[in-house]
Design a protein around this motif. Sequence first.
Motif, mmCIF file in Angstrom:
data_model
loop_
_atom_site.group_PDB
_atom_site.id
_atom_site.type_symbol
_atom_site.label_atom_id
_atom_site.label_comp_id
_atom_site.label_asym_id
_atom_site.label_seq_id
_atom_site.Cartn_x
_atom_site.Cartn_y
_atom_site.Cartn_z
ATOM 1 N N ASP A 146 -9.967 38.907 -28.429
ATOM 2 C CA ASP A 146 -8.749 39.725 -28.430
ATOM 3 C C ASP A 146 -7.691 39.073 -27.541
ATOM 4 O O ASP A 146 -8.031 38.500 -26.509
ATOM 5 C CB ASP A 146 -9.048 41.121 -27.841
ATOM 6 C CG ASP A 146 -9.448 42.093 -28.934
ATOM 7 O OD1 ASP A 146 -9.523 41.663 -30.105
ATOM 8 O OD2 ASP A 146 -9.714 43.262 -28.603
ATOM 9 N N TYR A 147 -6.451 39.185 -27.957
ATOM 10 C CA TYR A 147 -5.368 38.640 -27.134
ATOM 11 C C TYR A 147 -4.440 39.765 -26.705
ATOM 12 O O TYR A 147 -3.407 39.976 -27.311
ATOM 13 C CB TYR A 147 -4.598 37.571 -27.918
ATOM 14 C CG TYR A 147 -5.449 36.388 -28.284
ATOM 15 C CD1 TYR A 147 -5.603 35.323 -27.395
ATOM 16 C CD2 TYR A 147 -6.109 36.335 -29.504
ATOM 17 C CE1 TYR A 147 -6.397 34.240 -27.715
ATOM 18 C CE2 TYR A 147 -6.916 35.245 -29.834
ATOM 19 C CZ TYR A 147 -7.053 34.203 -28.940
ATOM 20 O OH TYR A 147 -7.849 33.132 -29.261
ATOM 21 N N PRO A 148 -4.831 40.515 -25.684
ATOM 22 C CA PRO A 148 -3.974 41.631 -25.260
ATOM 23 C C PRO A 148 -2.679 41.065 -24.663
ATOM 24 O O PRO A 148 -2.690 40.000 -24.057
ATOM 25 C CB PRO A 148 -4.797 42.332 -24.171
ATOM 26 C CG PRO A 148 -6.099 41.614 -24.087
ATOM 27 C CD PRO A 148 -5.952 40.298 -24.763
ATOM 28 N N LYS A 149 -1.598 41.794 -24.854
ATOM 29 C CA LYS A 149 -0.300 41.370 -24.314
ATOM 30 C C LYS A 149 -0.357 41.223 -22.799
ATOM 31 O O LYS A 149 -0.948 42.037 -22.113
ATOM 32 C CB LYS A 149 0.769 42.419 -24.654
ATOM 33 C CG LYS A 149 1.449 42.137 -25.986
ATOM 34 C CD LYS A 149 2.601 43.103 -26.203
ATOM 35 C CE LYS A 149 3.142 42.955 -27.629
ATOM 36 N NZ LYS A 149 4.067 44.069 -27.961
ATOM 37 N N ARG A 150 0.321 40.204 -22.306
ATOM 38 C CA ARG A 150 0.468 39.982 -20.865
ATOM 39 C C ARG A 150 -0.849 39.834 -20.100
ATOM 40 O O ARG A 150 -0.893 39.953 -18.881
ATOM 41 C CB ARG A 150 1.251 41.135 -20.189
ATOM 42 C CG ARG A 150 2.695 41.168 -20.522
ATOM 43 C CD ARG A 150 3.250 42.532 -20.115
ATOM 44 N NE ARG A 150 4.396 42.891 -20.946
ATOM 45 C CZ ARG A 150 5.656 42.642 -20.619
ATOM 46 N NH1 ARG A 150 5.929 42.078 -19.476
ATOM 47 N NH2 ARG A 150 6.627 42.970 -21.429
ATOM 48 N N SER A 151 -1.949 39.650 -20.792
ATOM 49 C CA SER A 151 -3.171 39.393 -20.034
ATOM 50 C C SER A 151 -4.009 38.332 -20.734
ATOM 51 O O SER A 151 -3.709 37.914 -21.841
ATOM 52 C CB SER A 151 -3.951 40.679 -19.799
ATOM 53 O OG SER A 151 -4.167 41.341 -21.009
#
Lengths: 199, 199
Positions: free
Chosen positions: A63-68
């Motif tokens: 997963d590529y969560p925003k800002r992390s």
Amino acid sequence: MVNYPNMKKTTIRQTKLIDGKLNTRHRGMNLEEDLNLTNKYYLANGIANIHKKPTPIQIVKVDYPKRSAARIVEAYFKTPSTTDYNGIYKGKYLDFEAKETKKLNFPFTNISVHQIEHLKSIINHHGIAFVIIAFTHLNEVYLIDASYIIEAYNQTGQKSISYQSIKEKGHLIEQGFNPRLNYLKIIDQYYLGGHENDK
Amino acid sequence: MVNYPNMKKTTIRQTKLIDGKLNTRHRGMNLEEDLNLTNKYYLANGIANIHKKPTPIQIVKVDYPKRSAARIVEAYFKTPSTTDYNGIYKGKYLDFEAKETKKLNFPFTNISVHQIEHLKSIINHHGIAFVIIAFTHLNEVYLIDASYIIEAYNQTGQKSISYQSIKEKGHLIEQGFNPRLNYLKIIDQYYLGGHENDK
């Protein structure tokens, strides 16, 4: 010298009894951690460059969560096809597997056929190949040449190597504060013709 | 010889035009895969024992579903502190990093300061340290000694190495079917005194 590890064990037990909260983990037998600390010491002092390889993992979903940071959300352990440790010491290629056992023998289920093949290949390429075996109940750690492990592994019917054989054929690794497990001293003595571990 | 990679590129393009479904992936430029296939070839033929290290991962949470393999459900990528590849060839310790670039230079953002330090340490311990750089648009792959990369990296203000410099200071790796990238030929020629890659 032979009694030293036992003396040490007693000390650890006493520490635990006196103060249960004390972090005794580093002083007890944790082979991987002790080897990592030892290798860090060797690296920092310019003695050798030896590392544990990361655990091989099959990543399935990230997963590529925003800002992390990217987060792995599905992955599985893969069977290693090589040994865990390798590196360089005095220009020589070193390769080894490290295993703990609670028993008074070293069961071959602890080592995969791929790892045996790998060690054989390293010997053929003129590397220094060995196995480090920790008998956790005795607080004794031995370095044993890979050729001996390979030979025993290939004996029909043999399912383990006894503590006695390892004591006979292997070399007891000196334990200390830093480095924790000075296994390169044995490499100096038995593989590189008796030169002392320069420091 | 110098034109060979370009000829090859043309061939791939033609293949793609004639039959879009053909698996051209292995024939295009995929450095990691090409190196893994090359190392497999070296291993299977008893030439060398060189492996890519697994990607270092910080495991946070593992599920143990009944009757099936342990599943990692939370983990993160860690920054590697060493290079990706190491192993043994003709008794020598080999260590290298491999990088692709789409540009006509090699930006230093592609390599971490830890990896530079690591390569430096390998040289100090008398290992063979280098970097393999693939210029994907040109379909050219170079082997360049680590000392040159380290030197350029430490130049104040320098943020990349140009294609021209790499062409001058490095060595073009011959591409083929098997091995895909015969980089040990360069090791023979420039590091081991001109002996031919025994097969």
